[in-house]
Design an enzyme around this catalytic site. Structure first.
Site, PDB file in Angstrom:
ATOM      1  N   GLU A  73     -29.764  31.289  34.659  1.00 50.70           N
ATOM      2  CA  GLU A  73     -28.529  30.497  34.594  1.00 50.70           C
ATOM      3  C   GLU A  73     -28.061  30.255  36.020  1.00 50.70           C
ATOM      4  O   GLU A  73     -27.830  31.205  36.766  1.00 50.70           O
ATOM      5  CB  GLU A  73     -27.437  31.204  33.779  1.00 50.70           C
ATOM      6  CG  GLU A  73     -27.719  31.194  32.286  1.00 50.70           C
ATOM      7  CD  GLU A  73     -26.597  31.784  31.433  1.00 50.70           C
ATOM      8  OE1 GLU A  73     -25.423  31.657  31.806  1.00 50.70           O
ATOM      9  OE2 GLU A  73     -26.930  32.361  30.383  1.00 50.70           O
ATOM     10  N   TYR A  95     -23.447  31.522  39.192  1.00 52.92           N
ATOM     11  CA  TYR A  95     -22.783  30.218  39.140  1.00 52.92           C
ATOM     12  C   TYR A  95     -22.060  29.965  40.451  1.00 52.92           C
ATOM     13  O   TYR A  95     -21.506  30.893  41.045  1.00 52.92           O
ATOM     14  CB  TYR A  95     -21.780  30.179  37.982  1.00 52.92           C
ATOM     15  CG  TYR A  95     -22.465  30.054  36.635  1.00 52.92           C
ATOM     16  CD1 TYR A  95     -22.876  28.815  36.174  1.00 52.92           C
ATOM     17  CD2 TYR A  95     -22.713  31.175  35.845  1.00 52.92           C
ATOM     18  CE1 TYR A  95     -23.524  28.685  34.943  1.00 52.92           C
ATOM     19  CE2 TYR A  95     -23.361  31.050  34.618  1.00 52.92           C
ATOM     20  CZ  TYR A  95     -23.763  29.798  34.175  1.00 52.92           C
ATOM     21  OH  TYR A  95     -24.405  29.664  32.962  1.00 52.92           O
ATOM     22  N   ASN A 139     -29.069  38.752  26.608  1.00 52.98           N
ATOM     23  CA  ASN A 139     -28.476  37.902  27.646  1.00 52.98           C
ATOM     24  C   ASN A 139     -27.227  38.585  28.193  1.00 52.98           C
ATOM     25  O   ASN A 139     -26.421  39.129  27.417  1.00 52.98           O
ATOM     26  CB  ASN A 139     -28.074  36.545  27.040  1.00 52.98           C
ATOM     27  CG  ASN A 139     -27.207  35.726  27.986  1.00 52.98           C
ATOM     28  OD1 ASN A 139     -27.697  35.183  28.978  1.00 52.98           O
ATOM     29  ND2 ASN A 139     -25.902  35.650  27.710  1.00 52.98           N
ATOM     30  N   GLU A 140     -27.080  38.583  29.483  1.00 51.77           N
ATOM     31  CA  GLU A 140     -25.903  39.183  30.137  1.00 51.77           C
ATOM     32  C   GLU A 140     -25.505  40.482  29.424  1.00 51.77           C
ATOM     33  O   GLU A 140     -24.374  40.644  28.949  1.00 51.77           O
ATOM     34  CB  GLU A 140     -24.743  38.174  30.223  1.00 51.77           C
ATOM     35  CG  GLU A 140     -25.133  36.987  31.092  1.00 51.77           C
ATOM     36  CD  GLU A 140     -24.002  36.092  31.578  1.00 51.77           C
ATOM     37  OE1 GLU A 140     -22.859  36.226  31.102  1.00 51.77           O
ATOM     38  OE2 GLU A 140     -24.281  35.242  32.461  1.00 51.77           O
ATOM     39  N   GLU A 156     -27.511  25.779  25.011  1.00 49.86           N
ATOM     40  CA  GLU A 156     -26.848  26.801  24.200  1.00 49.86           C
ATOM     41  C   GLU A 156     -26.076  26.135  23.059  1.00 49.86           C
ATOM     42  O   GLU A 156     -25.682  24.966  23.159  1.00 49.86           O
ATOM     43  CB  GLU A 156     -25.873  27.583  25.100  1.00 49.86           C
ATOM     44  CG  GLU A 156     -25.134  28.690  24.368  1.00 49.86           C
ATOM     45  CD  GLU A 156     -24.452  29.682  25.313  1.00 49.86           C
ATOM     46  OE1 GLU A 156     -24.371  29.415  26.527  1.00 49.86           O
ATOM     47  OE2 GLU A 156     -23.998  30.733  24.820  1.00 49.86           O
TER      48      GLU A 156
END
Ligand code: AHR
Length: 512
Positions: A316, A261, A192-193, A45
Site C-alpha cells: 500500500e 502513505y 493485513n495491517e 478494496e
C-alpha cells in the site's frame, strides 16, 4: 558601467539559481537486478466506489461490461500493463469471509462494511468475479487472507478452492459453482495491517499467527507455487520487520509487506486539490521518505536473508488527502492532481532503484479511492495524471535496472530542503534504454546532463507529463487536460544529453 555590471551579475546569479546543472551517471551493466513488473501493481478494496460503482456495475447495467465488470476500465488497465491486483482489502480483508461471495447470487448473505462507511453490501462481487476479472486484465491476482477474524481452516480452504486441480471438497465446490479449472493464485497475503485494523497484534504475536496460518496454506499440489506474504510494518516501524524476519523461518516467507502513505498530517490531511506550495512540499517530504524506509527495512532483511530470497512488498502506497468535498468521508474519494503525478514518478523511481529487494508494490487504490488511476462518474470514466505516469513508466517492467548516480540539486521551501531531482533507468530485452526523470521542485526548472555514450543507444525521444499549475487535474468535463505529450526540450550533443526539466514534471526518455 557599474549599473550594467550589477545587472549582468544579477542575471547570471538568477539564472544559476533556476538552472542548477546536475550530471547523472548511468552504469551500463548486466549485473544489476531486473525491475520486477509487479512493482507496478494495483490494489482494489471493497471500499467506497472502488469495486461497486467502480470496477463492477453488474451484468444488467447499461454500461458496457463483461460479466458485470466495466469494459472501459478493463481496456484502460490493460493499456497500463497492470501486472497484479490486490483484493479484497485492506482493512476489509480481515472482516471478509470468502464463502459469503460464492454460489448463486440470491443465496449470498449481506454484510456490513464496518471499516468503510458502514454500508451494507450484498457480496455480489466475490472470488469468481475477481479472479475472472484478473484473467480479463491479464493481471496476477494477489489475495489478502483474513487472519484477524477468520480461521486457519477458512484460509486453507480458500487456497484449495482457487488452486487445486484434483478432487477435493473445495475443488468440487468450485466446479459446482461453474469453474472447473483452478485459477492458480500465486500471491497470498496472510492478513493485513495486523498491527492495526487486522487485529491490533504485537509483532511477536503476529509472527506466531503467521507461522500457523502459513503452515496450513499450500498450493495443495506440492509445487511450491504460492508466495506467502506477511502483513508488514506501518511505515517506519522497523521493529516489526526485525521481529518477523527473526521469528519466521525463511522457507515460509515469500515476502514481507510495508505500508506507507504520503500524508501531511493524519489529523489534518489537507485538501486533495486546493493546496498551497506548503501542502505540496509536506506531501512530497512524506512521499520521499520512501527512500529511507526501503533502505532501512532492506538493511534489516539483509541481516536475516543476505541472499535476498524474501521480497519486500510495498503493498500500500500513495497520497492520502481529505476526501473530495461533498463525498462520503468513509469512501476516501479524492481528486488526482499534478502533485500526484510527481509523487508517483518519484516513488516508482525509488522502487526501481531498489529492485534487488522491492519486488512488488501496490498503489492505493486503483479506482475511485485515494491515489486512483481511474475515476468514474456513472457511465463516464477518466484516467488521472497518476495513470499517465504509470503508463509512461510501464517500459521499466521486467527490464534490467541501470544503476544511476548523481547529486541532486535541492528544492528549498521555507528553509527546508528536499532532493529536487529523482531518476531511474533500465534497459529492456530489445536493448532500448529508458530514463525516467522527475523534477520535484514546484518553482524552478532543473538542467540535467547525461552521458549516454556507454549505453549502446544513439537516438532519443521523450514524453512528459506537466501542466500550468500543480493543482491541475483531469475532470469529467475536461478529461484530457493532463496527458503525456512529446517532449523536445533536450539536446543530444554527440551522446551527451542536455535536458531542461520544467518544475513539477515527469519525463521518460527512450534511447534506441
Ligand atoms: O487503503 C485504505 C486503507 O489504508 C486500507 O484498507 C488499510 O490497509 C490502510 O490503512
Amino acid at each position: 558601467m557599474k549599473k550594467a555590471l550589477l545587472i549582468s551579475f544579477l542575471i547570471s546569479f538568477c539564472s544559476q539559481l533556476s538552472f542548477a546543472q546536475t550530471t547523472i551517471t548511468i552504469k551500463n551493466t548486466n549485473d544489476a537486478p531486473t525491475i520486477d513488473k509487479n512493482i507496478y501493481g494495483h490494489f482494489a478494496e471493497h471500499l467506497g466506489r472502488c469495486i461497486y460503482g467502480g470496477f463492477f456495475v453488474g451484468d444488467t447495467s447499461k454500461i458496457p461490461n463483461t460479466n458485470g465488470v466495466r469494459n472501459d476500465i478493463v481496456k484502460a488497465l490493460k493499456e497500463l500493463k497492470i501486472p497484479n491486483l490486490r483484493w479484497p482489502g485492506g482493512c476489509f480483508a480481515d472482516t471478509y469471509h470468502w464463502k459469503d461471495g460464492i454460489g448463486p447470487q440470491e443465496l449470498r448473505p449481506t454484510i456490513v462494511n464496518k471499516w468503510w462507511g458502514g454500508v451494507t453490501e450484498d457480496n455480489s462481487f466475490g472470488t469468481h468475479d475477481f479472479l475472472n476479472m484478473c484473467e480479463l486484465l491479464g493481471a496476477e491476482p494477489y489475495l489478502s487472507g483474513n487472519v484477524g477474524s477468520g480461521t486457519v481452516q477458512e484460509l486453507a480452504d480458500w487456497v484449495q478452492y482457487t488452486n487445486f486441480s484434483g478432487k477435493s471438497p473445495m475443488s468440487d465446490l468450485r466446479a459446482k459453482n461453474g469453474r472447473k479449472e483452478p485459477w492458480k493464485v500465486k500471491f497470498w497475503g496472510i492478513g493485513n495491517e495486523a498491527w492495526g485494523c487486522g487485529g491490533n497484534m504485537t509483532a511477536e504475536y503476529y509472527a506466531g499467527e503467521y507461522r500457523k496460518f502459513a503452515t496450513f496454506m499450500s498450493d495443495w499440489e506440492n509445487t511450491g507455487g504460492i508466495t506467502r506474504i506477511a502483513s508488514g510494518s506501518n511505515s517506519s516501524d522497523y521493529n516489526w520487520t526485525e521481529v518477523l524476519m527473526k521469528g519466521i523461518p525463511l522457507n515460509m516467507l515469500g515476502g514481507v509487506g510495508v505500508h506507507h502513505y504520503a500524508v501531511i498530517d493524519w489529523g489534518k490531511k489537507g485538501s486533495d486539490r486546493e493546496f498551497t506550495e506548503e501542502g505540496y512540499f509536506k506531501t512530497m517530504k512524506s512521499a520521499l521518505k520512501m527512500e529511507e524506509l526501503v533502505t532501512k527495512h532492506s538493511a534489516i532483511m539483509d541481516k536475516y536473508d543476505p541472499e535476498k530470497k524474501v521480497a519486500m512488498i510495498v503493498d500500500e502506497w500513495g497520497g492520502w488527502y481529505e476526501v473530495e468535498k461533498g463525498t462520503n468521508p468513509g469512501f476516501l474519494y479524492q481528486q488526482n492532481t499534478m502533485r500526484d503525478a510527481v509523487l508517483a514518478g518519484a516513488t516508482l523511481n525509488i522502487f526501481n532503484n531498489h529492485a534487488d529487494r522491492v519486488r512488488m508494490a501496490n498503489l492505493a487504490q486503483c479506482v475511485n479511492v485515494l491515489q486512483a488511476v481511474i475515476l468514474t462518474d456513472k457511465a463516464k470514466m477518466i484516467t488521472t495524471p497518476t495513470y499517465s505516469v504509470m503508463k509512461m513508466y510501464a517500459v521499466h517492467q521486467d527490464a534490467k535496472l541501470l544503476p544511476i548516480s548523481f547529486q541532486s540539486p535541492l528544492y528549498t521551501f521555507n528553509g527546508e530542503t528536499l532532493p529536487a531531482v529523482s531518476a531511474s533507468a533500465s534497459k529492456d530485452k530489445n536493448g532500448a534504454v529508458h530514463i525516467s526523470l522527475v523534477n520535484v521542485d514546484a518553482k524552478n526548472k532543473n538542467k540535467i546532463e547525461i552521458d549516454a555514450n556507454q549505453l549502446g543507444v544513439k537516438n532519443f525521444t521523450a514524453s512528459i507529463i506537466t501542466s500550468g499549475k500543480l493543482q491541475d487535474y483531469n475532470s469529467f468535463e475536461n478529461p484530457n487536460k493532463i496527458v503525456p505529450t512529446v517532449f523536445k526540450s533536450f539536446e543530444n550533443k554527440k551522446g551527451k544529453l542536455e535536458i531542461t526539466i520544467p518544475p513539477f514534471s515527469v519525463i521518460v526518455l527512450e534511447g534506441k
